[in-house]
Design a protein around this motif. Structure first.
Motif, PDB file in Angstrom:
ATOM      1  N   GLN A  19       9.082   7.419   9.589  1.00 27.56           N
ATOM      2  CA  GLN A  19       8.091   7.278   8.523  1.00 27.56           C
ATOM      3  C   GLN A  19       8.562   6.251   7.494  1.00 27.56           C
ATOM      4  OE1 GLN A  19       5.175   8.479   8.418  1.00 27.56           O
ATOM      5  NE2 GLN A  19       5.017  10.553   9.235  1.00 27.56           N
ATOM      6  N   ASP A  20       9.873   6.198   7.249  1.00 35.43           N
ATOM      7  CA  ASP A  20      10.408   5.258   6.262  1.00 35.43           C
ATOM      8  C   ASP A  20      10.126   3.813   6.654  1.00 35.43           C
ATOM      9  OD1 ASP A  20      11.371   6.389   4.072  1.00 35.43           O
ATOM     10  OD2 ASP A  20      13.492   6.006   4.481  1.00 35.43           O
ATOM     11  N   LYS A  36       6.567   2.462   5.868  1.00 32.71           N
ATOM     12  CA  LYS A  36       5.999   2.684   4.532  1.00 32.71           C
ATOM     13  C   LYS A  36       5.243   1.481   3.980  1.00 32.71           C
ATOM     14  CE  LYS A  36      10.362   1.527   2.159  1.00 32.71           C
ATOM     15  NZ  LYS A  36      11.444   2.072   1.326  1.00 32.71           N
ATOM     16  N   ARG A  72      -0.271  10.100   9.060  1.00 32.77           N
ATOM     17  CA  ARG A  72       0.023   8.702   8.705  1.00 32.77           C
ATOM     18  C   ARG A  72      -1.210   7.807   8.767  1.00 32.77           C
ATOM     19  NH1 ARG A  72       0.632   4.915   6.670  1.00 32.77           N
ATOM     20  NH2 ARG A  72       2.415   3.518   6.383  1.00 32.77           N
ATOM     21  N   ARG A 105       2.971   1.595  -5.684  1.00 37.28           N
ATOM     22  CA  ARG A 105       2.475   1.803  -4.344  1.00 37.28           C
ATOM     23  C   ARG A 105       1.158   2.559  -4.350  1.00 37.28           C
ATOM     24  NH1 ARG A 105       3.394   5.377   0.253  1.00 37.28           N
ATOM     25  NH2 ARG A 105       3.202   4.120   2.142  1.00 37.28           N
TER      26      ARG A 105
END
Length: 451
Positions: A208-209, A212, A234, A448
């Motif tokens: 997942q990192d 991003k 996601r 973000r």
């Protein structure tokens, strides 16, 4: 320098003059890479990491091939007028050929070109006929055998683009590497069955990192479900493709000779040609006498293809056409009455979209992404996935109510016009490109946005 093997019976021996060692001995060697000589690499990778091997030194075969081909580019220039002021978009895909993923990529390029973007399609290889067809149609194509890995030579090329669309899940390493440099849209097309082998090969990129900074879209709700199974929550949005209009639609086939029901696609279990054949066995004798059932697609020499041949041999109304080129497929759309898509899972079937464009009636399984665009009995028909009884009922209903087919075909054509033209596709792409750039700007500013 050495071979590594977990089998204690050959440790300490030599194979072709090369010593065989245990994994525990690796850390005592001065080496550049450990090459994993297996299709199943995840356990081997974990074992090497457990004894202290640096992850950057653990390579699979694809990465070695990429290293051998770094900086190797081959260009096919279909549109020399690439210096107009539009933004520059790179679309990266797997090997180009006559399959749904490749066609979605080149149609995305065509849709963007119509909206004055400068576009290049890049791939590690491809079918020469396919490449020259779309080069002659005005697309700029780059063959880069180093893909899906990127080295300094490839990254210099990437730097000249404003934004990058990475097509299909298998190009995961590209999406991860480029997201550090440029806005990236990752466009997912795959059904669930494709994930395990891809994660086995490129699992080191999957976290997942690492995702991003990437805006990820699925081509359909079914593709979204598959990705989110492995990376929960996601993908929040879908991005359907579009295709060029090759036919006016609305042909009246009601007075034709025998009705033709056709399945198009390579003969593999996922495409479920066996369900189609089981359904044919269950329809009436009258229907069989007044209909033909075509199976169009490459038949291999595997057990499933042999099973399809055997089942078809007992039904005189079944015709196995084998693989057809694009021109023959277009002719088939003009002749058939009904396209059947019995697949166990298909994210957004290109052949269903093309059939609707041609004004054909379509019968699709409930696990086909195009089912989201079909209202049963209005612009097509939906049957329960894997249920040959339900499919037989739909085939019979269509046959015995064939006077309704022209109206249903026109409504299918209208669905194409509302959802799947290149103009509609271009509008959707415009929106996601702007969102990707805006997201990247906010990320750089430390603000973000929610994806």
């Amino acid at each position: 320098m050495a071979l590594i093997d977990n089998n204690p019976d050959i440790q300490g021996t030599y194979i072709d003059g090369v010593p065989v060692m245990a994994v525990s001995q690796v850390v005592n060697l001065d080496f550049d890479i450990v090459l994993l000589m297996s299709a199943k690499t995840s356990d081997m990778r974990k074992q090497l990491l457990s004894v202290g091997v640096d992850e950057e030194k653990i390579w699979n075969w694809a990465r070695l091939e990429s290293e051998k081909n770094r900086g190797n580019f081959r260009f096919y220039c279909g549109n020399p007028n690439v210096l107009h002021p539009g933004k520059k978009v790179l679309i990266i895909s797997t090997d180009l050929g006559y399959n749904g993923g490749s066609l979605a990529a080149v149609y995305a390029a065509k849709a963007l070109q119509q909206r004055k973007y400068n576009v290049v399609v890049a791939a590690p290889g491809g079918n020469p006929v396919f490449i020259h067809e779309f080069k002659n149609d005005g697309l700029n194509i780059m063959i880069c055998p180093a893909l899906p890995y990127l080295h300094s030579e490839e990254l210099i090329f990437v730097e000249q683009f404003d934004i990058v669309i990475v097509n299909v899940f298998q190009m995961m390493p590209c999406a991860e590497a480029i997201s550090k440099l440029k806005p990236v849209i990752w466009w997912i097309h795959e059904p669930m069955a494709f994930y395990e082998p891809t994660l086995e090969q490129y699992g080191e990129c999957a976290s997942q990192d690492l995702f991003k900074n990437i805006r990820i879209y699925a081509v359909s709700r079914i593709a979204q479900r598959g990705f989110n199974h492995y990376f929960p929550g996601r993908i929040m949005e879908t991005l359907a493709y579009g295709i060029p209009d090759e036919q006016g639609g609305g042909e009246d086939r009601s007075k034709n000779r025998k009705m033709i029901f056709a399945v198009i696609g390579g003969v593999i279990p996922l495409k479920a040609q066996d369900i189609f054949l089981k359904a044919i066995k269950k329809v009436s004798g009258e229907l069989k006498e007044n209909a033909l059932f075509w199976i169009i697609g490459l038949l291999g020499h595997d057990s499933y293809s042999d099973e399809v041949r055997e089942m078809a041999s007992h039904e005189p109304s079944v015709v196995l056409w084998g693989e057809m080129d694009r021109e023959k497929i277009r002719e088939a759309y003009g002749r058939m009455d009904v396209l059947v898509c019995p697949s166990h899972e298909e994210t957004l079937s290109m052949v269903v979209t093309e059939s609707m464009m041609h004004g054909n009636v379509c019968i699709v399984s409930s696990s086909v992404g195009m089912a989201d665009y079909i209202e049963d009995g209005e612009n097509g028909f939906i049957f329960k996935t894997g249920d040959s009884d339900d499919l037989a009922k739909k085939i019979s209903s269509v046959f015995y109510n064939r006077e309704q087919l022209p109206l249903i075909g026109r409504k299918a054509r209208e669905t194409y016009e509302k959802q799947f033209t290149l103009d509609r596709f271009g509008e959707r792409l415009d929106t996601v490109l702007l969102q990707a750039e805006d997201t990247t700007y906010c990320l750089k500013k430390g603000k973000r946005k929610s994806l």
